[in-house]
Structures are given as C-alpha cells and as structure tokens.
Design an enzyme around this catalytic site. Structure first.
Site, PDB file in Angstrom:
ATOM      1  N   SER A 132       0.847  -1.193   0.000  1.00 19.48           N
ATOM      2  CA  SER A 132       0.000   0.000   0.000  1.00 19.48           C
ATOM      3  C   SER A 132       0.887   1.250   0.000  1.00 19.48           C
ATOM      4  O   SER A 132       1.693   1.438   0.917  1.00 19.48           O
ATOM      5  CB  SER A 132      -0.874  -0.001   1.263  1.00 19.48           C
ATOM      6  N   ASP A 176      -3.769   4.275  -2.594  1.00 17.82           N
ATOM      7  CA  ASP A 176      -4.842   4.554  -1.622  1.00 17.82           C
ATOM      8  C   ASP A 176      -5.383   5.966  -1.826  1.00 17.82           C
ATOM      9  O   ASP A 176      -4.833   6.926  -1.299  1.00 17.82           O
ATOM     10  CB  ASP A 176      -4.292   4.472  -0.198  1.00 17.82           C
ATOM     11  N   HIS A 228      -7.553   1.955  -4.947  1.00 18.34           N
ATOM     12  CA  HIS A 228      -8.552   1.760  -3.889  1.00 18.34           C
ATOM     13  C   HIS A 228      -9.193   3.119  -3.629  1.00 18.34           C
ATOM     14  O   HIS A 228      -8.574   3.995  -3.027  1.00 18.34           O
ATOM     15  CB  HIS A 228      -7.854   1.218  -2.635  1.00 18.34           C
ATOM     16  N   GLY A 287      -8.490   4.945   6.191  1.00 14.11           N
ATOM     17  CA  GLY A 287      -8.075   6.336   6.367  1.00 14.11           C
ATOM     18  C   GLY A 287      -6.609   6.464   6.721  1.00 14.11           C
ATOM     19  O   GLY A 287      -5.947   7.417   6.301  1.00 14.11           O
ATOM     20  N   GLY A 335      -2.682   4.298   7.744  1.00 14.58           N
ATOM     21  CA  GLY A 335      -1.892   3.077   7.892  1.00 14.58           C
ATOM     22  C   GLY A 335      -1.511   2.899   9.349  1.00 14.58           C
ATOM     23  O   GLY A 335      -1.775   3.760  10.188  1.00 14.58           O
ATOM     24  N   GLY A 336      -0.918   1.749   9.664  1.00 19.88           N
ATOM     25  CA  GLY A 336      -0.384   1.498  11.001  1.00 19.88           C
ATOM     26  C   GLY A 336      -1.405   1.207  12.072  1.00 19.88           C
ATOM     27  O   GLY A 336      -1.097   1.268  13.263  1.00 19.88           O
ATOM     28  N   ASP A 374      -7.055  -5.889   3.809  1.00 25.83           N
ATOM     29  CA  ASP A 374      -6.279  -4.658   3.853  1.00 25.83           C
ATOM     30  C   ASP A 374      -6.407  -4.014   5.230  1.00 25.83           C
ATOM     31  O   ASP A 374      -7.507  -3.654   5.639  1.00 25.83           O
ATOM     32  CB  ASP A 374      -6.831  -3.707   2.778  1.00 25.83           C
ATOM     33  N   GLY A 375      -5.226  -3.921   5.901  1.00 26.55           N
ATOM     34  CA  GLY A 375      -5.225  -3.174   7.161  1.00 26.55           C
ATOM     35  C   GLY A 375      -4.677  -4.004   8.305  1.00 26.55           C
ATOM     36  O   GLY A 375      -5.282  -5.023   8.661  1.00 26.55           O
ATOM     37  N   GLY A 376      -3.540  -3.584   8.818  1.00 28.84           N
ATOM     38  CA  GLY A 376      -2.946  -4.285   9.968  1.00 28.84           C
ATOM     39  C   GLY A 376      -2.379  -5.636   9.616  1.00 28.84           C
ATOM     40  O   GLY A 376      -2.265  -6.525  10.471  1.00 28.84           O
ATOM     41  N   GLY A 415       0.968  -2.055   4.259  1.00 31.45           N
ATOM     42  CA  GLY A 415       1.711  -0.798   4.122  1.00 31.45           C
ATOM     43  C   GLY A 415       2.900  -0.803   5.069  1.00 31.45           C
ATOM     44  O   GLY A 415       4.053  -0.997   4.672  1.00 31.45           O
TER      45      GLY A 415
HETATM   46  C1  DX5 Z   1      -6.069   2.337   5.069  1.00 31.56           C
HETATM   47  C2  DX5 Z   1      -5.481   1.883   3.759  1.00 31.56           C
HETATM   48  C3  DX5 Z   1      -4.607   0.681   3.953  1.00 31.56           C
HETATM   49  C4  DX5 Z   1      -3.379   1.006   4.785  1.00 31.56           C
HETATM   50  C5  DX5 Z   1      -2.672  -0.265   5.134  1.00 31.56           C
HETATM   51  O1  DX5 Z   1      -7.139   3.189   4.821  1.00 31.56           O
HETATM   52  O2  DX5 Z   1      -6.495   1.542   2.840  1.00 31.56           O
HETATM   53  O3  DX5 Z   1      -4.178   0.175   2.688  1.00 31.56           O
HETATM   54  O4  DX5 Z   1      -2.541   1.848   4.051  1.00 31.56           O
HETATM   55  O5  DX5 Z   1      -1.616   0.097   5.995  1.00 31.56           O
HETATM   56  P1  DX5 Z   1      -1.136  -0.949   7.108  1.00 31.56           P
HETATM   57  O6  DX5 Z   1      -0.703  -2.180   6.345  1.00 31.56           O
HETATM   58  O7  DX5 Z   1       0.003  -0.253   7.786  1.00 31.56           O
HETATM   59  O8  DX5 Z   1      -2.311  -1.215   7.996  1.00 31.56           O
END
Ligand code: DX5
Length: 212
Positions: free
Chosen positions: A9, A35, A64, A142, A144-145, A171-173, A193
C-alpha cells in the site's frame, strides 16, 4: 489455494521519494495499491490522479477509491493504465453499482468492491457474483499502522465458501502475525503498508507475508 498476491500500500511509502519507494518493492510485489482518499468518505486526504499518473512501474496498479461518489471519480482514473479499481460499498447503493462495474470493465480494468469492518457481507450480496474482487477491510479506512480487526475474518471465510474462485483481498494491519490468519480464512491478496515500507528488508517482508 492459488498463489497469494502481495499488494504493498503506497500510503505507507515516503511521499518525498515515491518513485524510489515503488522501485524498491517492484521486483518482489505482485500489485501496487494506490490509496486514494478524499477527506470526506474518510477523514484523511491522500492523493489523486496526478500522483497515480506519475508512478512508473510494471506492477499492476490497484486503485482503492476511499471516496464518496466514486461514480464521479472513475472516468479520470480510467484514463490511466490502471489494472484494477475498487470502490466502497458504503459509498454506493445497489442501484448504481452495476453501471460502475461496467464502466471499470469497459475501460479494460477489473472491478472490486470494498466493505469496512462494520459492513456485513450481506450488504454486497447484490454484486458478489458479478465482481472481480472483494476487499474485506481489517481496519477502518483512512490511515496506515492501525491494529488488525480479527472479527472480519468470518466474512472472508463466508465469502470464500460461497465463491471459491473470487479474488478476496484484505487490507489493514496485515503483518507476519496476521497474514497467516487472513490466508487461512481464504484471502488470496494481501495489502500491507507498514509491514513492508517500515521493514529493513522489504523483499524479505514481502516473502514472509506470502507465507514464504
Ligand atoms: C487504510 C489503507 C490501507 C493502509 C494499510 O485506509 O487503505 O491500505 O494503508 O496500511 P497498514 O498495512 O500499515 O495497515
């Protein structure tokens, strides 16, 4: 399960060196996720067409759209050589989804629909047999992390049972601990990400997410 695709991401990349960041993961990743956030559907504003247009990569671009009224945005992205566009169920109604999917496909891209953690699978039952990809968010979109929301795994399992051949993206975490849970539930495309762009060895990070 067919091969697991790893989709870095861009949101977690260093925006001051974006092309270098993309170059650093290109040899190892399968897709690259752009994103796009409008500050309305999600609190954050990230980037739009000018940044996606500026990225030079052989990786399939996975846009996305975390935006309200995605039907108003699709055209500008479809003028770019994007491989895939995902819009959010929460930003559309069952009535407008077929036209959106058709517009994306007519431009030569594949179409995906995303559901947030609080959105049930039943909210997209109208399109699941017509869509190319289902994105099950494991964080609230919204930023990352964020921490992985494990409750969403049951939606992945249910979707996989119903649609054995559907591309199911999460997607996410997603990191080395949560990736195996996603794969076991039936996801075959993992977006990450922080786990990739914060890693010292990005190639190794991608390999470990894939289960290598
Ligand atoms: C959040 C994004 C995700 C995010 C993932 O809104 O759509 O793609 O960047 O980041 P991580 O992998 O750090 O959760």
């Amino acid at each position: 399960m067919a091969d697991i695709l790893i989709t870095p991401s861009m949101l977690s990349a260093d925006f001051g060196r974006l092309q270098e960041e993309v170059d650093s993961i290109e040899p190892y990743a399968d897709w690259l996720q752009c994103d796009v956030m409008d500050g309305h559907f999600v609190q954050n504003i990230s980037f739009g067409v000018p940044v996606v247009r500026a990225i030079k990569t052989k990786l399939p671009l996975d846009v996305h759209l975390m935006v309200s009224n995605p039907e108003d945005r699709i055209e500008e992205f479809l003028e770019l050589p994007v491989a895939h566009i995902t819009f959010h169920a929460e930003a559309t109604t069952a009535e407008d989804r077929p036209a959106l999917i058709a517009a994306i496909r007519n431009a030569g891209a594949t179409a995906g629909i995303a559901i947030n953690p609080e959105t049930p699978l039943s909210a997209v039952s109208d399109v699941l047999s017509d869509i190319d990809l289902l994105l099950v968010m494991s964080v609230h979109p919204g930023f990352g992390g964020q921490a992985f929301i494990a409750d969403v795994l049951e939606k992945v399992t249910a979707a996989r049972k119903q649609f054995p051949d559907l591309m199911i993206q999460m997607d996410g975490g997603i990191d080395t601990k949560t990736a195996p849970l996603c794969i076991a539930a039936g996801a075959n495309n993992l977006v990450a990400g922080s786990a990739i762009f914060r890693a010292k060895d990005r190639a190794a990070a991608i390999t470990s997410l894939r289960g290598g």
